[in-house]
Design an enzyme around this catalytic site. Structure first.
Site, PDB file in Angstrom:
ATOM      1  N   LYS A 100     -13.301 -49.715 -45.300  1.00 21.33           N
ATOM      2  CA  LYS A 100     -13.848 -49.542 -43.955  1.00 21.33           C
ATOM      3  C   LYS A 100     -14.497 -50.847 -43.507  1.00 21.33           C
ATOM      4  O   LYS A 100     -15.134 -51.543 -44.312  1.00 21.33           O
ATOM      5  CB  LYS A 100     -14.864 -48.397 -44.017  1.00 21.33           C
ATOM      6  N   SER A 108     -16.983 -41.143 -39.414  1.00 25.13           N
ATOM      7  CA  SER A 108     -16.675 -42.433 -38.814  1.00 25.13           C
ATOM      8  C   SER A 108     -15.577 -43.183 -39.566  1.00 25.13           C
ATOM      9  O   SER A 108     -14.991 -44.122 -39.056  1.00 25.13           O
ATOM     10  CB  SER A 108     -17.948 -43.296 -38.765  1.00 25.13           C
ATOM     11  N   SER A 137     -19.322 -38.821 -42.800  1.00 26.96           N
ATOM     12  CA  SER A 137     -18.224 -39.727 -42.478  1.00 26.96           C
ATOM     13  C   SER A 137     -17.199 -39.877 -43.587  1.00 26.96           C
ATOM     14  O   SER A 137     -16.093 -40.350 -43.340  1.00 26.96           O
ATOM     15  CB  SER A 137     -18.782 -41.112 -42.124  1.00 26.96           C
TER      16      SER A 137
END
Length: 601
Positions: free
Chosen positions: A77, A151, A175
């Site tokens: 990420k 996320s 997330s």
């Protein structure tokens, strides 16, 4: 040959004669298309070449076998630092290029894994939908009309589509779990503090943890085991490791929401009922739990002063150039201005009061099973009502890190329209290894295809050959009143002991029924040679090491703990008896064990 997907696939591929990372990774790299919103950055040829040269060197030195992730592609990420690559957190105006890898990235590279790109996210990891990014909204990997979840939207997407074997995300409020649930993936969210956070851009520094997305529990557990472990960095939460099991399976106590509140129109209510049926098929009776105290904790995360932690990360940017931040994200973070120091302490007091209210539940339950998310919105629905649709998704995730809990999101099935549905097991902090064991059992029972319909899973994919750290244990042999079903067995159960095996001692022991003991107990004595003794039936348990002291305090003379040899030659700790106590005892060795003597007495 089909493209390798799981770690088992990659091990098998590299075992083939002449296999090399250059050849096997070429089709992986070719599938990273520039118009794919799951990627923010695709590592260029020079960056990949540097990694391949390291693997070539390992091959030449004969060291490839020592690298547990040799040549396995992964992604991270884009709020996790990679030296020489920009970290954007999905905000170009915030981008910076770090000089060092995040600790978790360094550990994966040291294990031989190959980083192929950085993935999209809800900006500054603020969101559960995966649409709050200038790099584009990430669609669901199974049905593009729906969200991927955030996320860590991009990390989930690239794993579900088989573009990498695993990916790192982060998880503050769900997330690393919500995107797993929406994409038919495993999402391992460790206990806060279990993984090093150096080089990870904070969302809420005191709550954040790195998470792992994988196609199987075995892969997620393996990756977590490789990157976990303390460093010199300060840890904002720390919880002692617990045993690597919950009870012994048939005694497992699982709580479930009394009112799940799943989306019936989407088919999520029926999907959760199928998950409950799986528990019943195991012979378990799910225990309804009033989730309101958990929901009260969850409200503190965004309605309370913890949002100020997000503000500290972007303070300079939001005050200088607020227009550079996504409007929805900016609105969430700007709410921090409404809180002062007094509000922060008030919220902390409220959290501790709720924690005390919830704590007794864990003496009645081993684990909670909840829907990973109660619904899955379409991209259009999120565009129309971004805040409302996002808030619906954190119902069963927002409270977890505030309470220091561990969680494992797992695929559970599909709705009639083909959308994935996931459940999450939640347990006290330090239970990561036990959750992996339970998750592997769940995964085998559900027997679902991998990711976005990539293929069916095999036994090799699901072989759980590594787990996160667990509390150290002691193997203990019992021969009498502590055997299963006997009067003192509860002393083992209340210390979380697990039965490993029923076996016999070496054939050089004698067993005596001791006089004047209550409840009746035997004494085990080792003889000088095989001609004087025989094998005695016993049970071997695994006891958490931190429970040994309290157990020792319960053992009355003339008994004690010493070393006992098993039939296969191994030595374990076990009950022994002072020879002086045998004067008034009855030799019952011929019955083969305590249970045999009781049955024939």
């Amino acid at each position: 040959m089909p493209l390798p997907l799981t770690l088992a696939d990659w091990r098998a591929a590299y075992a083939e004669p002449g296999a090399s990372p250059r050849a096997l990774l070429a089709p992986v790299l070719a599938r990273r298309h520039g118009d794919d919103p799951a990627w923010i950055l695709r590592c260029d040829e020079a960056f990949i070449e540097t990694q391949l040269q390291r693997l070539d060197d390992a091959l030449q030195r004969g060291a490839a076998a020592s690298l547990p992730l040799f040549g396995v592609p992964f992604a991270v990420k884009d709020n996790i630092d990679v030296a020489g690559l920009p970290t954007t957190a999905a905000c170009p105006a915030f981008a910076h290029t770090p000089q060092r890898h995040a600790t978790v990235v360094q550990r994966l590279l040291d294990a031989g894994a190959v980083l192929v790109g950085k993935t999209n996210l809800d900006q500054f990891a603020t969101g559960l939908v995966g649409t709050r990014s200038p790099y584009g909204a990430v669609p669901n990997s199974v049905d593009a009309a729906y969200v991927s979840g955030g996320s860590s939207s991009g990390s989930a997407s690239v794993v579900a589509r088989g573009l990498v074997a695993f990916a790192l995300g982060t998880d503050t409020a769900g997330s690393g779990r919500v995107p797993a649930g929406f994409n038919n993936l495993v999402g391992l969210k460790p206990t806060p503090g279990a993984l090093p956070m150096a080089g990870v851009l904070p969302a809420c520094r005191t709550l954040d943890t790195v998470s792992v997305f994988a196609l199987t529990v075995a892969d997620a557990a393996r990756v977590t085991a490789l990157i976990e472990g303390a460093t010199d960095e300060p840890r904002h939460q720390s919880w002692p490791a617990r045993p690597a099991w919950f009870g012994n399976g048939r005694e497992l106590r699982i709580g479930v929401p009394a009112q799940p509140g799943c989306d019936a129109a989407l088919g999520y209510d029926a999907a959760f009922e199928q998950a409950l049926e799986q528990l019943r098929a195991w012979g378990l009776q799910p225990q309804p739990v009033n989730m309101q105290p958990f929901f009260d904790v969850a409200r503190l995360l965004y309605e309370g002063p913890w949002v100020a932690e997000r503000y500290t990360v972007v303070r300079e940017l939001i005050e200088r150039s607020p227009e550079a931040i996504d409007p929805v994200v900016r609105g969430v973070i700007a709410a921090a201005r409404a809180h002062d120091a007094a509000a922060a302490f008030d919220a902390r007091y409220a959290l501790e009061a709720l924690r005390a209210q919830i704590a007794p539940l864990w003496s009645q339950l081993d684990v909670l099973m909840v829907p990973t998310a109660p619904t899955c919105p379409t991209l259009a629905a999120v565009a129309a009502e971004p805040v409302r649709r996002n808030s619906e998704l954190g119902r069963y995730t927002n409270f977890v890190n505030l309470l220091g809990l561990a969680a494992l999101a797992l695929p559970s099935g599909f709705t009639p329209r083909g959308l994935p549905f996931g459940i999450t097991f939640i347990a006290p902090g330090g239970s990561d290894a036990a959750l992996a064991q339970l998750g592997a059992r769940w995964e085998a029972a559900r027997d679902l295809p991998l990711g976005a319909g990539l293929r069916d899973a095999t036994a090799a994919d699901r072989l759980l050959y590594a787990t996160p750290a667990a509390a150290p244990t002691l193997q203990l042999a019992v021969v009498g009143a502590h055997l299963e079903g006997m009067p003192l067995h509860g002393q083992l159960s209340e210390r979380g002991c697990r039965l490993i095996e029923r076996t016999c001692s070496a054939p050089n022991y004698r067993l005596y029924a001791l006089p004047n003991t209550q409840p009746p107990k035997p004494g085990l004595v080792r003889c000088g040679g095989h001609e004087d003794g025989q094998a005695i039936v016993l049970e071997v348990y695994e006891m958490p090491l931190d429970a040994v002291g309290s157990f020792l305090a319960l053992i009355p003379p003339p008994l004690g703990l010493g070393s006992v040899q098993l039939a296969d030659g191994r030595w374990v700790k076990g009950f022994i008896c002072e020879p002086a106590a045998l004067a008034g005892g009855t030799d019952i060795s011929s019955f083969g064990g305590w249970r045999g003597w009781l049955e024939n007495r």
